[in-house]
Write an enzyme that holds these catalytic residues in place. Structure first.
Site, PDB file in Angstrom:
ATOM      1  N   GLU A 242       0.847  -1.204   0.000  1.00  0.00           N
ATOM      2  CA  GLU A 242       0.000   0.000   0.000  1.00  0.00           C
ATOM      3  C   GLU A 242       0.875   1.244   0.000  1.00  0.00           C
ATOM      4  OE1 GLU A 242      -2.325  -0.294   3.572  1.00  0.00           O
ATOM      5  OE2 GLU A 242      -3.047  -2.275   3.049  1.00  0.00           O
TER       6      GLU A 242
ATOM      7  N   LYS B 117       2.158   4.687   1.597  1.00  0.00           N
ATOM      8  CA  LYS B 117       2.234   5.245   2.952  1.00  0.00           C
ATOM      9  C   LYS B 117       2.061   6.753   2.817  1.00  0.00           C
ATOM     10  CE  LYS B 117       4.939   5.061   7.179  1.00  0.00           C
ATOM     11  NZ  LYS B 117       4.860   6.480   7.498  1.00  0.00           N
TER      12      LYS B 117
ATOM     13  N   ASP C  22       1.641  10.505   3.785  1.00  0.00           N
ATOM     14  CA  ASP C  22       2.287  11.240   4.873  1.00  0.00           C
ATOM     15  C   ASP C  22       1.321  12.260   5.463  1.00  0.00           C
ATOM     16  OD1 ASP C  22       4.254  11.965   6.593  1.00  0.00           O
ATOM     17  OD2 ASP C  22       5.419  13.125   5.138  1.00  0.00           O
TER      18      ASP C  22
ATOM     19  N   GLU D 167      -5.313   7.630   7.340  1.00  0.00           N
ATOM     20  CA  GLU D 167      -4.420   8.777   7.361  1.00  0.00           C
ATOM     21  C   GLU D 167      -5.193  10.010   6.906  1.00  0.00           C
ATOM     22  OE1 GLU D 167      -1.559   7.788   8.514  1.00  0.00           O
ATOM     23  OE2 GLU D 167      -0.112   9.347   8.012  1.00  0.00           O
TER      24      GLU D 167
ATOM     25  N   TYR E  55      -6.758   2.596   5.774  1.00  0.00           N
ATOM     26  CA  TYR E  55      -5.919   1.446   5.455  1.00  0.00           C
ATOM     27  C   TYR E  55      -6.137   0.277   6.403  1.00  0.00           C
ATOM     28  CZ  TYR E  55      -3.135   3.960   8.926  1.00  0.00           C
ATOM     29  OH  TYR E  55      -2.743   4.636  10.032  1.00  0.00           O
TER      30      TYR E  55
ATOM     31  N   LYS F  48       2.308  -5.473   4.078  1.00  0.00           N
ATOM     32  CA  LYS F  48       1.609  -6.187   5.151  1.00  0.00           C
ATOM     33  C   LYS F  48       1.382  -7.638   4.749  1.00  0.00           C
ATOM     34  CE  LYS F  48      -0.947  -2.014   6.345  1.00  0.00           C
ATOM     35  NZ  LYS F  48      -2.211  -1.277   6.275  1.00  0.00           N
TER      36      LYS F  48
ATOM     37  N   LYS G  20      10.651   3.070   3.833  1.00  0.00           N
ATOM     38  CA  LYS G  20      10.693   4.540   3.797  1.00  0.00           C
ATOM     39  C   LYS G  20      11.550   5.020   2.632  1.00  0.00           C
ATOM     40  CE  LYS G  20       9.455   7.038   6.854  1.00  0.00           C
ATOM     41  NZ  LYS G  20       9.393   7.219   8.299  1.00  0.00           N
TER      42      LYS G  20
ATOM     43  N   CYS H 279      27.122  45.908  -0.935  1.00  0.00           N
ATOM     44  CA  CYS H 279      27.606  44.715  -1.613  1.00  0.00           C
ATOM     45  C   CYS H 279      28.779  44.148  -0.807  1.00  0.00           C
ATOM     46  CB  CYS H 279      28.060  45.063  -3.023  1.00  0.00           C
ATOM     47  SG  CYS H 279      28.960  43.715  -3.817  1.00  0.00           S
TER      48      CYS H 279
ATOM     49  N   CYS I 245      32.199  44.666  -3.171  1.00  0.00           N
ATOM     50  CA  CYS I 245      32.790  45.943  -3.582  1.00  0.00           C
ATOM     51  C   CYS I 245      32.329  47.093  -2.699  1.00  0.00           C
ATOM     52  CB  CYS I 245      32.465  46.246  -5.049  1.00  0.00           C
ATOM     53  SG  CYS I 245      30.742  46.689  -5.301  1.00  0.00           S
TER      54      CYS I 245
ATOM     55  N   CYS J 180      23.720  44.596  -6.381  1.00  0.00           N
ATOM     56  CA  CYS J 180      24.894  45.457  -6.388  1.00  0.00           C
ATOM     57  C   CYS J 180      24.787  46.290  -7.660  1.00  0.00           C
ATOM     58  CB  CYS J 180      26.166  44.620  -6.397  1.00  0.00           C
ATOM     59  SG  CYS J 180      27.624  45.641  -6.689  1.00  0.00           S
TER      60      CYS J 180
ATOM     61  N   CYS K  71      31.725  45.619 -10.386  1.00  0.00           N
ATOM     62  CA  CYS K  71      31.920  44.830  -9.164  1.00  0.00           C
ATOM     63  C   CYS K  71      32.704  43.562  -9.522  1.00  0.00           C
ATOM     64  CB  CYS K  71      30.579  44.453  -8.544  1.00  0.00           C
ATOM     65  SG  CYS K  71      30.756  43.315  -7.155  1.00  0.00           S
TER      66      CYS K  71
END
Ligand code: IVH
Length: 663
Positions: free
Chosen positions: A110, A112, A114, A167, A219, A285, A309, A403, A406, A421, A426
């Site tokens: 399945e 997972k 989050d 979830e 689930y 599972k 994971k 800056c 410079c 700048c 520069c």
């Protein structure tokens, strides 16, 4: 039909349409028809408040906030899962399972998702309670917030008593929208969908939670008390959950071996970013409940399941310092110096902080713990701080007014977040431009790295990338620590870069917003730098993939006096300014096309781009020099002219055949 019967019927209808729309994702009626049903029900309920019941679809959002969440003791503990991070760990899980159970086995794989684990209880088909996992023994009563989730039925499609676990989460689009709104209101934005879902479920005011567009996917079936068909496996349990009207894990694939399960894990790892929700892994599972019972649980996790994971794309680490560097477009870029942390397989010690406003808006302080994210090949970025982990020793960052290289006073352009700048001389700016010019995706001058560029600038041997092409052996040898052998290599590499095709030079010029892709398009369409430099805004925006911003940036770039100086220098240096088509792609080389009429399924600009990409040219009027007239539907006077001049007329299909013909 009496009012009471009509109310009943409307509730049944609306519940059915909620199911089709939010659970099955396939509505049976239009939004307007649905709204009419809800309006009719609300009107009848307003007339007869005594008939309102909590399970009415009009009663999802409680009108008053709670003062605190009640505590819920879980009937069966809510376990968590052991983790595996690679194939070897999955194989040792498989060995443990097979050691604890000797019958034949199947696994279910399945997604997972989050989010946050929730337990939802129905009695005789009515939603009575929803709780967070908490410590696994007791959680918080979040019924009021969960009721606002439109995919969660208030009444099941069968009058069962059961507890479903799943979830709760925020789909990615809802997350992006929520953060955009919060940013507009000056509220802190959430670092990831998971935190946003957690924050939303902890709202005491359900009216607020209702605005967040939360969703829930189930689930597990826990304690089915009154079902005549007791599921014997995870697959059966999931299909029972689906039958009663709950949204279940969209992937529930059976695998006969752990190798097959692992293959599925990799398949979804590769396409995780294309899914509408964040997944942080896969869950494997044991399918059979008899086998699950025999395997049992250790400590807080079952022996019959494991979470595979994915490598984290986000991490938390300490912000040690902030450095401001000058970019090649003169922006002053704040960079986070981080306590090194592993993200998605690499050590990250520097990350972008975008600009001064970002640091101020997020209130990022030196010493803070921060979220850092890295997705794919993208440069790592700081997402935001964790203010709850402050010790008090953190220091606000004072953005420099000058800056750092410079010393010129920094300036900000209208409608731009970045500070810049303003000094065209520069040294950092000159250095970054040349470093970009010689980089691999640009002119790819191997042997000319950051330190050589700095040294060349410091000794006054170059001021811009064009000067590289006039360097002599003697000049190079005058630099400290440069051997004759490497001087020769550097000169050879510079010389070789003279003959690259135009798209590399366009990338190398560092025109704001023009990356390798836009550079290739422009090179193909215009064929020569001089033609591109003379292009008008209207010519540019007409090209597919070139929008208003790029077109403006290109015209501004070529209008700069410094650009003229550089281009002149490159030309004198003998740098190739033309698009050099690869032989095998040059199927239309030397041919001139005129397009007329409507082409099937593509615009004239797209056809122009295709012709250009294969070395052909497009002209706007038919003449004796026209090789072909590409005619679509409703071709007009040009067709007559072509026929008169004897220019061959071809269709879109003919052109495709010409393009595909490899020489
Ligand atoms: S099964 C005893 N299946 O991952 C089994 N968990 O520690 C317990 N999760 O916070 C969980 N998707 O909420 C299972 N398809 C899935 C899942 C899943 C996400 C979450 C769960 C828990 C964590 C596991």
């Amino acid at each position: 039909m009496g009012k009471s019967e009509r109310i009943q019927a409307l509730r049944g209808e609306i519940t059915r349409h909620d199911y089709h729309y939010h659970v099955l994702d396939s509505p049976l009626i239009t939004d307007a028809e649905y709204d009419a049903l809800v309006r009719e029900l609300s009107a009848l309920e307003a007339e007869h408040p005594e008939l309102i019941v909590p399970s009415s679809p009009t009663q999802r959002v409680a009108p008053l906030p709670l003062t605190a969440f009640d505590t819920v003791r879980h009937r069966a503990p809510m376990l968590s899962l052991a983790n595996a991070f690679d194939r070897a760990e999955l194989e040792s899980f498989d060995r443990r399972v097979r050691a604890g159970y000797d019958g034949p086995l199947q696994y279910v794989v399945e997604l997972k998702i989050d989010g946050l684990a929730v337990a939802v209880r129905y009695e005789n088909g009515q939603l009575v309670q929803a709780a967070t996992r908490g410590d696994g023994e007791t959680g918080e009563d979040i019924t009021a917030n969960m009721r606002t989730i439109r995919s969660l039925p208030l009444t099941l499609r069968m009058p069962l008593t059961l507890e479903a676990r799943g979830e709760a989460f925020l789909p990615r689009t809802a997350f992006t929208k929520l953060n955009a709104e919060r940013a507009k209101q000056g509220l802190h934005v959430f670092a990831n969908p998971r935190n946003a879902a957690a924050g939303s479920l902890r709202q005491l005011d359900a009216r607020e939670a209702a605005k967040r567009n939360l969703d829930v996917i189930f689930y597990a079936l826990s304690e089915p008390e009154t079902t005549d068909t007791q599921p014997e496996s995870q697959v059966e349990a999931l299909s029972l959950l689906a039958r009663v009207g709950l949204k279940v894990s969209p992937l529930r694939q059976v695998a006969d071996t752990i190798a097959e399960a692992y293959r599925l894990c990799l398949e979804y790892q590769a396409k995780r970013t294309t899914l509408p929700w964040d997944i942080d892994g896969m869950v494997i599972k044991v399918n059979s409940f008899a086998a699950q019972r025999q395997l049992g649980a250790i400590a807080k996790s079952p022996r019959w399941a494991i979470a595979y994971k994915f490598p984290a794309e986000q991490a938390i680490t300490r912000l040690l310092n902030i450095e401001v560097t000058v970019g090649r477009t003169a922006t002053l870029n704040p960079t986070a110096i981080l306590d090194p942390v592993a993200i998605a397989g690499t050590q990250v010690s520097r990350a972008s902080l975008h600009n001064a406003a970002f640091i101020a808006d997020k209130d990022i302080r030196i010493g803070d713990f921060v979220y850092v994210a890295k997705a794919g090949d993208i440069i790592p970025e700081v997402l935001g701080p964790l203010p709850e982990r402050r010790s008090g020793a953190e220091k606000p960052f004072v953005y420099p007014l000058n800056c750092p290289e410079c010393g010129a006073a920094a300036v900000q352009r209208a409608n731009e977040a970045a500070w810049r700048c303003p000094n065209p001389d520069c040294p950092a700016l000159l250095r970054e431009r040349i470093i970009h010019f010689v980089s691999r995706e640009a002119m790819d001058v191997s042997g000319v790295g950051e330190s050589l560029v700095a040294s060349l600038l410091a000794h006054g041997l170059v001021r811009d990338a064009g000067d590289l092409y006039f360097l002599t052996r003697e000049q190079l040898l005058s630099l400290p620590r440069l051997q004759a052998k490497s001087a020769a290599k550097v000169l050879a590499a510079i010389d070789k870069s003279r003959s690259h095709s135009l798209e590399r030079l366009l990338t190398a010029l560092g025109i704001p917003l023009v990356g390798t892709k836009a550079a290739l398009t422009l090179a193909q369409v215009f064929g020569h730098l001089v033609r591109l430099a003379a292009a008008r805004y209207e010519d540019l925006v007409a090209i597919p993939d070139i929008g208003d911003k790029i077109a403006t940036s290109v015209t501004e770039f070529f209008a700069l006096p410094s650009t003229r100086v550089l281009l002149d220098k490159l030309d004198r240096a003998g740098v190739n300014l033309a698009y050099l088509i690869r032989q095998d792609e040059a199927t239309l080389l030397g041919l001139t096309f005129v397009i007329t009429g409507t082409l099937p399924g593509l615009s004239r600009e797209e056809a122009t781009k295709l012709i250009a990409a294969h070395g052909g040219a497009v002209s706007s009027s038919v003449s004796a020099r026209t090789s072909y007239l590409l005619a679509g539907e409703k071709a007009g006077s040009k067709l007559t002219q072509a026929n008169a001049l004897g220019v061959p007329v071809i269709s879109w299909g003919d052109l495709q055949n010409m393009v595909d013909k490899k020489q």
